[in-house]
Design a protein around this motif. Structure first.
Motif, PDB file in Angstrom:
ATOM      1  N   THR A 186       0.827  -1.202   0.000  1.00  0.00           N
ATOM      2  CA  THR A 186       0.000   0.000   0.000  1.00  0.00           C
ATOM      3  C   THR A 186       0.868   1.262   0.000  1.00  0.00           C
ATOM      4  OG1 THR A 186      -0.121   0.181   2.415  1.00  0.00           O
ATOM      5  CG2 THR A 186      -1.783  -1.208   1.323  1.00  0.00           C
ATOM      6  N   ILE A 187       0.261   2.358  -0.405  1.00  0.00           N
ATOM      7  CA  ILE A 187       0.947   3.649  -0.335  1.00  0.00           C
ATOM      8  C   ILE A 187       1.309   3.964   1.116  1.00  0.00           C
ATOM      9  CG2 ILE A 187       0.682   6.140  -0.670  1.00  0.00           C
ATOM     10  CD1 ILE A 187       1.037   4.705  -3.275  1.00  0.00           C
ATOM     11  N   ARG A 188       0.436   3.614   2.038  1.00  0.00           N
ATOM     12  CA  ARG A 188       0.710   3.877   3.458  1.00  0.00           C
ATOM     13  C   ARG A 188       1.957   3.130   3.927  1.00  0.00           C
ATOM     14  NH1 ARG A 188      -4.308   3.342   7.270  1.00  0.00           N
ATOM     15  NH2 ARG A 188      -4.350   1.234   6.395  1.00  0.00           N
ATOM     16  N   GLN A 189       2.117   1.894   3.519  1.00  0.00           N
ATOM     17  CA  GLN A 189       3.312   1.141   3.878  1.00  0.00           C
ATOM     18  C   GLN A 189       4.569   1.782   3.280  1.00  0.00           C
ATOM     19  OE1 GLN A 189       1.559  -2.651   2.381  1.00  0.00           O
ATOM     20  NE2 GLN A 189       2.478  -3.559   4.212  1.00  0.00           N
ATOM     21  N   ILE A 190       4.478   2.156   2.030  1.00  0.00           N
ATOM     22  CA  ILE A 190       5.635   2.762   1.365  1.00  0.00           C
ATOM     23  C   ILE A 190       6.016   4.074   2.035  1.00  0.00           C
ATOM     24  CG2 ILE A 190       6.478   3.735  -0.810  1.00  0.00           C
ATOM     25  CD1 ILE A 190       4.559   1.777  -2.248  1.00  0.00           C
ATOM     26  N   LEU A 191       5.025   4.897   2.345  1.00  0.00           N
ATOM     27  CA  LEU A 191       5.295   6.170   3.011  1.00  0.00           C
ATOM     28  C   LEU A 191       5.893   5.966   4.400  1.00  0.00           C
ATOM     29  CD1 LEU A 191       2.347   8.588   2.153  1.00  0.00           C
ATOM     30  CD2 LEU A 191       4.788   8.983   1.793  1.00  0.00           C
ATOM     31  N   HIS A 192       5.399   4.972   5.109  1.00  0.00           N
ATOM     32  CA  HIS A 192       5.912   4.679   6.453  1.00  0.00           C
ATOM     33  C   HIS A 192       7.424   4.427   6.397  1.00  0.00           C
ATOM     34  CE1 HIS A 192       6.296   2.885  10.446  1.00  0.00           C
ATOM     35  NE2 HIS A 192       6.904   1.852   9.872  1.00  0.00           N
ATOM     36  N   HIS A 193       7.852   3.549   5.504  1.00  0.00           N
ATOM     37  CA  HIS A 193       9.274   3.221   5.404  1.00  0.00           C
ATOM     38  C   HIS A 193      10.076   4.376   4.824  1.00  0.00           C
ATOM     39  CE1 HIS A 193       8.958  -0.967   6.668  1.00  0.00           C
ATOM     40  NE2 HIS A 193       7.863  -1.074   5.934  1.00  0.00           N
ATOM     41  N   THR A 194       9.475   5.127   3.901  1.00  0.00           N
ATOM     42  CA  THR A 194      10.162   6.272   3.314  1.00  0.00           C
ATOM     43  C   THR A 194      10.433   7.346   4.362  1.00  0.00           C
ATOM     44  OG1 THR A 194       9.131   5.850   1.158  1.00  0.00           O
ATOM     45  CG2 THR A 194      10.043   8.047   1.519  1.00  0.00           C
ATOM     46  N   ARG A 195       9.461   7.594   5.220  1.00  0.00           N
ATOM     47  CA  ARG A 195       9.629   8.618   6.255  1.00  0.00           C
ATOM     48  C   ARG A 195      10.614   8.174   7.328  1.00  0.00           C
ATOM     49  NH1 ARG A 195       3.196  10.199   6.179  1.00  0.00           N
ATOM     50  NH2 ARG A 195       3.370  11.724   4.475  1.00  0.00           N
ATOM     51  N   ARG A 196      10.680   6.889   7.593  1.00  0.00           N
ATOM     52  CA  ARG A 196      11.709   6.383   8.514  1.00  0.00           C
ATOM     53  C   ARG A 196      13.094   6.648   7.935  1.00  0.00           C
ATOM     54  NH1 ARG A 196      10.700   0.274  10.207  1.00  0.00           N
ATOM     55  NH2 ARG A 196      12.785   0.676  11.074  1.00  0.00           N
ATOM     56  N   LYS A 197      13.241   6.406   6.661  1.00  0.00           N
ATOM     57  CA  LYS A 197      14.517   6.690   5.995  1.00  0.00           C
ATOM     58  C   LYS A 197      14.817   8.180   6.055  1.00  0.00           C
ATOM     59  CE  LYS A 197      18.039   5.897   3.162  1.00  0.00           C
ATOM     60  NZ  LYS A 197      19.169   5.002   3.465  1.00  0.00           N
ATOM     61  N   GLN A 198      13.790   8.981   5.848  1.00  0.00           N
ATOM     62  CA  GLN A 198      13.957  10.436   5.846  1.00  0.00           C
ATOM     63  C   GLN A 198      14.451  10.941   7.196  1.00  0.00           C
ATOM     64  OE1 GLN A 198      10.337  12.475   4.664  1.00  0.00           O
ATOM     65  NE2 GLN A 198      11.469  13.607   3.112  1.00  0.00           N
ATOM     66  N   LYS A 199      13.923  10.381   8.272  1.00  0.00           N
ATOM     67  CA  LYS A 199      14.351  10.777   9.615  1.00  0.00           C
ATOM     68  C   LYS A 199      15.832  10.469   9.834  1.00  0.00           C
ATOM     69  CE  LYS A 199       9.893  10.437  12.014  1.00  0.00           C
ATOM     70  NZ  LYS A 199       9.127   9.720  13.067  1.00  0.00           N
ATOM     71  N   LYS A 200      16.276   9.315   9.363  1.00  0.00           N
ATOM     72  CA  LYS A 200      17.686   8.948   9.501  1.00  0.00           C
ATOM     73  C   LYS A 200      18.578   9.904   8.720  1.00  0.00           C
ATOM     74  CE  LYS A 200      16.880   3.973  10.171  1.00  0.00           C
ATOM     75  NZ  LYS A 200      17.125   2.622   9.614  1.00  0.00           N
ATOM     76  N   VAL A 201      18.123  10.244   7.513  1.00  0.00           N
ATOM     77  CA  VAL A 201      18.919  11.131   6.659  1.00  0.00           C
ATOM     78  C   VAL A 201      19.033  12.519   7.267  1.00  0.00           C
ATOM     79  CG1 VAL A 201      18.959  12.297   4.412  1.00  0.00           C
ATOM     80  CG2 VAL A 201      18.423   9.851   4.545  1.00  0.00           C
ATOM     81  N   LYS A 202      17.958  13.011   7.881  1.00  0.00           N
ATOM     82  CA  LYS A 202      17.952  14.364   8.436  1.00  0.00           C
ATOM     83  C   LYS A 202      18.943  14.559   9.574  1.00  0.00           C
ATOM     84  CE  LYS A 202      13.283  15.873   7.190  1.00  0.00           C
ATOM     85  NZ  LYS A 202      11.936  16.244   7.691  1.00  0.00           N
TER      86      LYS A 202
END
Length: 498
Positions: free
Chosen positions: A241-257
């Protein structure tokens, strides 16, 4: 003997166990659960459906059946009308509740879903449907749609069930093979692995490394093969789902920030931002089909489409659809798509744009061909793009792609061309983009005789494209086209800040 009360989960294009509200609600209910999947004979006959779609879906269904059986469930497959399957089950069991996830599709699938609702009403069965991704059912206007979409895809994921109960005697049956269906799918080069686990692995590989250069590499069919997420076939089948993809994408984003300029995180900030924008587009375009289920046959702006009056030219269509136009980069893109079932988004736009503006072919016919080519055929995205790239919405910019520009921008050395257009494999860089300009001696030297081994351009690309653009602007300026455009914007136009 009294029938056993049960709940039924009707799987459609939601072939997953995780983040599946219909499945979880049924499991949490008071009754044992039956899981069913129905393949409609009507679908097998549709002009937008190709055997590669059916094979992919059944392979993903096989993976789902295994996942359900691992937690105590069973899956029954049926070829026929879903209401007949429900009636047959209702004779053996007492169906109390039918659960499913909403599916946004063309008119035939809407009619199917309405017939199921009518069956449930007639048989005293409660029917509950759950929203899918960011698509909002019964949406009157695009005002505030983004707020609803963002809230839904940002909400908590549905927990993955670890156990379920099926009624005694209900076991999985066999899923029809392609041979049993009388179908033969073309063999795709590097076809992805099917199913939910494979979808998650592809997502992880994208967020671990492949997606680092997404923003700068997604436009080329060469670099896009690895840099794009490659999740589209799984989204089309509902394996993720889009929700699953966004969940993992935002986790990655937090690490990058934490340290965006570190070697480990270099490049990710802009790529993740671009990727999330495209996920929003995914929901935006499918929302259009939610309101207009006839987008495969009726333009969003039918008045504008009527003024364009494109007509079928059999010779041009054959050259376009087979990748034999005489434009090397275009032909490489079409042949690559046919061979693999995938090509990056920009090249999809070019393929349709050339058909509609340069060759002036009807979008309905060319759209059907591309639908059959795409393994990841998603009607809402596909037909929205066909309309946009054919200039029949009235609210989008007229964007006619120059094949020559795309060729030199995306494949400057001609490597992609030589890979997919074997007739040009010996042609050097200085002639690869316009081989028809080679002298007779050069054609012999490079083993490519124009109009013998490889065709000359079917039309003068620059002249025909400009003519198509001019006619499109003229049709768009007509009063009735403009009037319809206002209505199209109200229902379908993007509201970026709302």
């Amino acid at each position: 003997m009294e029938s056993v009360p049960v709940s039924v989960v009707w799987f459609k294009r939601d072939l997953r166990v995780s983040d599946n509200p219909a499945l979880v609600e049924a499991i949490n209910g008071p009754y044992p659960v039956l899981c069913i999947f129905n393949l409609e004979p009507e679908r097998l006959e549709r002009a937008d459906v190709d055997p590669i779609h059916i094979e992919w879906e059944l392979d993903c269904l096989t993976e789902l059946r295994t996942a359900l059986e691992s937690i105590g469930g069973s899956m029954q497959f049926n070829l026929g009308q879903v209401t007949d399957q429900l009636s047959e089950l209702h004779e053996t069991y007492d169906i109390k509740h039918l659960y499913s996830n909403e599916e946004t599709g063309l008119q035939w699938s809407w009619d199917r879903d309405k017939s199921v609702a009518e069956w449930c009403s007639a048989n005293g069965v409660e029917f509950t449907e759950f929203p899918t991704n960011g698509v909002v059912r019964r949406l009157g206007t695009r005002d505030h749609w983004k707020k609803h979409r963002d809230a839904r895809v940002s909400s908590e994921q549905i927990n993955t069930p670890v156990a379920m109960e099926s009624p005694k005697g209900f076991t999985s049956n066999s899923i029809h093979s392609m041979e049993q269906l009388g179908l033969a799918a073309r063999t795709l080069v590097e076809r992805p692995l099917p199913g939910e686990k494979a979808a998650l692995n592809v997502l992880y590989s994208f967020l671990d490394e492949r997606g680092r250069t997404y923003r700068k590499d997604m436009s080329s069919p060469i670099t896009g093969w690895d840099a794009c997420s490659r999740l589209s076939p799984y989204l089309a089948a509902g394996c993720i789902t889009i929700r699953q993809i966004l969940h993992h994408t935002r986790r990655k984003q937090k690490k990058v920030k934490v340290n965006p300029r570190s070697k480990e995180n270099l490049g990710w900030t802009s790529s993740l931002s671009s990727f999330q924008s495209r996920l929003a587009w995914h929901c935006h375009f499918i929302q259009r089909l939610e309101s207009e289920a006839t987008m495969d046959v009726i333009a969003l702006n039918p008045e504008l489409d009527g003024h364009l009056a494109r007509e079928m030219d059999v010779e041009r269509y054959a050259a376009w659809s087979q990748g034999k136009t005489g434009w090397p980069f275009f032909d490489a893109c079409m042949r690559s798509l046919i061979a693999t079932g995938w090509i990056n988004f920009r090249m999809r736009a070019m393929l349709q744009s050339v058909a509609s503006y340069t060759l002036w072919l009807p979008w309905t016919d060319t759209g059907l061909h591309l639908a059959r080519c795409f393994l990841d055929y998603e009607p809402g995205i596909h037909w929205s793009q066909v309309h946009m790239q054919s200039g029949v919405t009235g609210i989008n910019s007229i964007r006619a792609y120059s094949v020559r520009k795309q060729s030199t921008d995306q494949d400057p050395d001609g490597d992609f061309i030589r890979t997919w257009v074997e007739e040009l494999r010996d042609v050097p860089k200085e002639h690869i983009h316009e081989p028809w300009l080679m002298s007779d001696e050069q054609q012999k030297e490079y083993n490519c005789l124009i109009d013998v081994d490889y065709p000359s351009p079917i039309v003068d690309e620059k002249t025909a494209r400009k003519e198509g653009v001019s006619k499109s602007y003229s049709a768009k300026s007509k009063p009735e086209s403009k009037q319809r455009s206002l209505l199209v914007y109200e229902v379908h136009g993007s509201r970026k800040r709302r």
